[in-house]
Motif scaffolding. Structure first.
Motif, short mmCIF file in Angstrom:
data_model
loop_
_atom_site.label_atom_id
_atom_site.label_comp_id
_atom_site.label_asym_id
_atom_site.label_seq_id
_atom_site.Cartn_x
_atom_site.Cartn_y
_atom_site.Cartn_z
N ASP A 5 7.18 -0.12 -8.08
CA ASP A 5 7.87 -0.31 -6.72
C ASP A 5 9.22 -0.43 -7.15
OD1 ASP A 5 9.42 -2.08 -5.41
OD2 ASP A 5 7.74 -3.65 -5.33
N PRO A 6 10.45 1.16 -6.46
CA PRO A 6 11.05 1.12 -6.79
C PRO A 6 12.99 0.52 -7.50
CG PRO A 6 10.82 2.84 -5.02
CD PRO A 6 9.55 1.41 -5.53
N ALA A 7 12.41 -0.97 -6.26
CA ALA A 7 13.24 -1.92 -6.45
C ALA A 7 13.43 -2.50 -7.30
CB ALA A 7 12.89 -3.02 -4.75
N GLU A 8 11.68 -2.63 -7.85
CA GLU A 8 11.60 -3.30 -8.75
C GLU A 8 12.36 -3.05 -10.51
OE1 GLU A 8 10.32 -6.58 -9.94
OE2 GLU A 8 11.15 -6.60 -7.66
N ILE A 9 12.13 -1.54 -10.47
CA ILE A 9 12.23 -0.78 -10.89
C ILE A 9 14.60 -1.00 -10.76
CG2 ILE A 9 13.34 1.87 -12.10
CD1 ILE A 9 10.69 0.68 -12.68
N ALA A 10 14.68 -0.62 -9.66
CA ALA A 10 16.15 -0.95 -9.97
C ALA A 10 17.12 -1.78 -10.86
CB ALA A 10 16.90 -0.90 -8.47
N LYS A 11 16.25 -2.49 -10.81
CA LYS A 11 16.45 -4.07 -10.99
C LYS A 11 16.85 -4.10 -13.14
CE LYS A 11 14.59 -7.52 -8.11
NZ LYS A 11 13.19 -8.63 -7.94
N PHE A 12 16.29 -3.73 -13.29
CA PHE A 12 16.17 -2.95 -15.12
C PHE A 12 16.22 -2.30 -15.10
CE2 PHE A 12 12.27 -6.06 -13.86
CZ PHE A 12 12.91 -6.64 -14.51
N GLU A 13 16.97 -1.17 -14.55
CA GLU A 13 17.99 0.09 -14.28
C GLU A 13 19.83 -0.83 -14.46
OE1 GLU A 13 18.48 3.19 -15.06
OE2 GLU A 13 16.73 3.57 -14.22
N ALA A 14 19.98 -1.21 -14.05
CA ALA A 14 21.17 -2.34 -14.11
C ALA A 14 20.93 -3.37 -14.91
CB ALA A 14 21.30 -3.69 -12.40
N MET A 15 20.90 -3.70 -15.84
CA MET A 15 20.88 -4.24 -17.41
C MET A 15 20.52 -3.85 -17.87
SD MET A 15 19.23 -8.40 -15.73
CE MET A 15 17.45 -7.36 -15.32
N ALA A 16 20.34 -2.17 -17.99
CA ALA A 16 19.88 -1.52 -19.08
C ALA A 16 20.24 -2.13 -20.27
CB ALA A 16 19.47 -0.02 -18.91
N ALA A 89 10.08 3.69 -16.73
CA ALA A 89 9.40 4.52 -15.49
C ALA A 89 11.45 3.97 -14.81
CB ALA A 89 9.24 4.18 -14.00
N ALA A 90 11.78 3.41 -15.88
CA ALA A 90 13.20 3.03 -15.60
C ALA A 90 14.25 3.75 -16.52
CB ALA A 90 13.91 1.66 -16.00
N GLU A 91 14.46 5.37 -16.47
CA GLU A 91 15.21 5.81 -16.75
C GLU A 91 16.58 5.16 -18.32
OE1 GLU A 91 16.52 10.02 -15.56
OE2 GLU A 91 14.39 10.55 -14.86
N GLY A 92 17.63 4.86 -17.55
CA GLY A 92 18.47 3.96 -18.00
C GLY A 92 18.04 3.47 -19.85
N ASN A 93 16.55 2.41 -19.24
CA ASN A 93 15.52 1.51 -20.84
C ASN A 93 15.45 2.31 -21.31
OD1 ASN A 93 16.19 -0.41 -18.71
ND2 ASN A 93 13.99 -0.53 -18.35
N ILE A 94 14.70 3.86 -20.93
CA ILE A 94 14.60 4.55 -22.23
C ILE A 94 15.32 5.73 -22.95
CG2 ILE A 94 13.03 7.13 -22.72
CD1 ILE A 94 11.67 5.17 -22.13
N ALA A 95 16.69 5.83 -22.13
CA ALA A 95 17.93 5.69 -22.96
C ALA A 95 18.43 4.48 -24.13
CB ALA A 95 19.00 6.66 -21.84
N VAL A 96 18.34 4.66 -23.72
CA VAL A 96 18.93 2.42 -24.43
C VAL A 96 18.30 2.34 -25.40
CG1 VAL A 96 18.97 0.07 -25.14
CG2 VAL A 96 20.31 1.13 -22.98
N ALA A 97 16.38 3.04 -25.49
CA ALA A 97 15.61 2.32 -26.58
C ALA A 97 15.47 3.67 -27.88
CB ALA A 97 14.32 2.36 -25.82
N ARG A 98 15.55 4.66 -27.05
CA ARG A 98 15.78 5.74 -27.96
C ARG A 98 17.20 5.83 -28.63
NH1 ARG A 98 14.65 10.52 -22.99
NH2 ARG A 98 13.02 10.33 -23.48
N VAL A 99 17.88 5.36 -27.80
CA VAL A 99 19.41 5.13 -28.87
C VAL A 99 18.89 4.34 -30.31
CG1 VAL A 99 21.96 4.91 -29.10
CG2 VAL A 99 20.80 5.97 -27.27
#
Length: 244
Positions: A5-16, A89-99
């Protein structure tokens, strides 16, 4: 097809950026994590005959953390010896997780992808974790079926989510979002919450056998979480096994 759900992904991208701040927007998950991890480890150890006293008890097991966020569960699983794939699905989450994982010296295979894409690629795991994600997907029933496809026969699917009760509305929305302001308003939609019986029905319909379900209960006085065999009225976790 996708459960995203793109809207749900956007919520978590904003908090990544706040995933690893124990006093930030993900504070509820940081508080819950010890009891959640203890439950997951106990279920995996029991199913696969592992001794949790070993240094790396889950060595040789392939674990998928779908909707992994910043890696709050993926990292402990890796420390316990599992071969971990963390997908979100949120790329911002993955970026934070990798670092963060690199800073901890952990080798975790983080991917910005979906459960459906992993299943289509033929990926198979001993354990699939889908924690605090079912209430955010577009089609929970299809998502649970995809989790079944991703686990090998004899493997486990462990799901945690929020029950659809008046108490869950009070705790997760009025309490966590409106009063405590741990999360931005609108993070949760009570209409998406799922009762344990309904989630168990989805698991059964997908060909999984429910092996266990427990409540995760927050104590505001001690400011901590505990497992409950009886109280599943707000947060709960369910373990299901794929036969074969």
């Amino acid at each position: 097809m996708t459960s995203i759900d793109p809207a749900e992904i956007a919520k978590f991208e904003a908090m990544a950026a706040e995933w690893w701040d124990p006093r930030g927007k993900f504070r509820p998950l940081h508080l819950m994590n010890p009891v959640r991890l203890d439950y997951i480890a106990a279920q995996i150890a029991g199913e696969f005959g592992r001794d949790r006293r070993d240094l790396r008890p889950f060595a040789g097991l392939r674990v998928l953390d779908i909707g992994c966020g910043g890696g709050l569960v993926a990292e402990p699983m890796a420390r316990l010896g599992a071969d971990v794939v963390g997908a979100d699905a949120a790329e911002g989450n993955i970026a934070v997780a990798r670092v963060h994982a690199e800073g901890q010296g952990l080798a975790i295979d983080y991917r910005a992808t979906t459960a459906e894409a992993l299943a289509a690629a033929g990926e198979v795991f001993d354990v699939v974790l889908a924690l605090e994600i079912v209430e955010h997907v577009a089609d929970p029933r299809a998502f649970v079926a995809t989790c079944r496809d991703l686990v090998r026969p004899g493997g486990l699917v462990i799901l945690s989510t929020l029950n659809r009760t008046a108490r869950s509305f009070g705790a997760a929305i009025i309490g966590a979002e409106w009063i405590m302001r741990w999360l931005p308003r609108g993070t949760h939609d009570w209409n998406r919450f799922i009762t344990p019986d309904k989630l168990a029905g989805m698991a059964g319909g997908a060909g999984l056998t429910v092996a266990d379900r427990r409540g995760m209960v927050f104590n505001p006085l001690g400011f901590g979480w505990s497992l409950s065999d009886r109280d599943l009225s707000v947060n709960y976790v369910l373990t299901a096994r794929r036969g074969g």
